[in-house]
Design an enzyme around this catalytic site. Sequence first.
Site, PDB file in Angstrom:
ATOM      1  N   PRO A   2       7.933  -3.796   7.861  1.00 45.21           N
ATOM      2  CA  PRO A   2       6.992  -2.687   7.718  1.00 45.21           C
ATOM      3  C   PRO A   2       7.718  -1.351   7.727  1.00 45.21           C
ATOM      4  CG  PRO A   2       6.914  -3.557   9.940  1.00 45.21           C
ATOM      5  CD  PRO A   2       7.768  -4.501   9.141  1.00 45.21           C
ATOM      6  N   GLU A   3       7.211  -0.426   6.952  1.00 48.36           N
ATOM      7  CA  GLU A   3       7.785   0.909   6.904  1.00 48.36           C
ATOM      8  C   GLU A   3       6.871   1.871   7.656  1.00 48.36           C
ATOM      9  OE1 GLU A   3       9.274   2.201   3.136  1.00 48.36           O
ATOM     10  OE2 GLU A   3       9.891   0.198   2.542  1.00 48.36           O
TER      11      GLU A   3
END
Length: 295
Positions: A2-3
């Site tokens: 995830p960013e």
Amino acid sequence: MPELPEVETVRRGLQRAFVGQVIRRMDVRRPDLRFPFPERFAERLTGARVLSLDRRAKYLVARLSTGEALLMHLGMTGRFHVKNADETDARLMGDYAYGTAAEERHLHALFALADGAEVAYFDPRRFGYMLLIPDAEFDAHPMMRGLGVEPLTAGLDAHYLAARAHGARRDLKAFLLDQRIIAGLGNIYVAEALFRAGLKPSRPASVLATPGGKPTRYAERLTGTIKAVLEDAIAAGGSTLRDYRHADGQSGSFQATFEVYGREGEPCVRPGCRGIVQRSIQGGRSSFHCPVCQR
């Protein structure tokens, strides 16, 4: 992985359940995730009140009444499930990886809150982790001390980019992915920001600064596109590639508006451009750009 927008979406969902609550009971169901749980982890959390829930780069940070901070990283497959006391509002947050279900065998930590709600942490691959750090030592902790500026703050501006890029020998993509420069920026959003700025990922990062170290027009342009892309992604609830979820259970949707990422062989979306999106490998990771309007 995830960013920043995905982690921020999870933070906003968890905040409603966590902040102001006392952890009545902590149930840890295995000794470790990516790293071992901290010593006396359940004991140190039991009775603590959650004062705030923040984000630093791609980390969630819960500040506790005990004078410690709970640092949480989702890894590749971590997600939280919030269940209210009356079970009328169950929410799965972070269901972005490979469509895997929140199965009981993957439940590794359970926060039972004073109001009767429960926050469960699931992680099939166990690449996430949780650490407890004294507040006084937080900024100096190895996970924190090298992190760069938060991209959605005033600290990221053209002058900052120029100062860090002055004399740089790396390409723009490697420069922007360096967490010591900009914290939380990842592969997807670097590709999208560079496209909006009209800059080729392989172009030298030094184009952001003049010989005297002042910001160029490229630095001004890129600063704006980084912030805009991240804000758009957060508003859409994230975009990690499979089945990412908002706090209300709806899928994140920013991937539906990707302008360049993952669009190899497709026509450029910029009006009037006749380019075809190309994919290349930089630093072992896929890069996407339009060879006509990104220079």
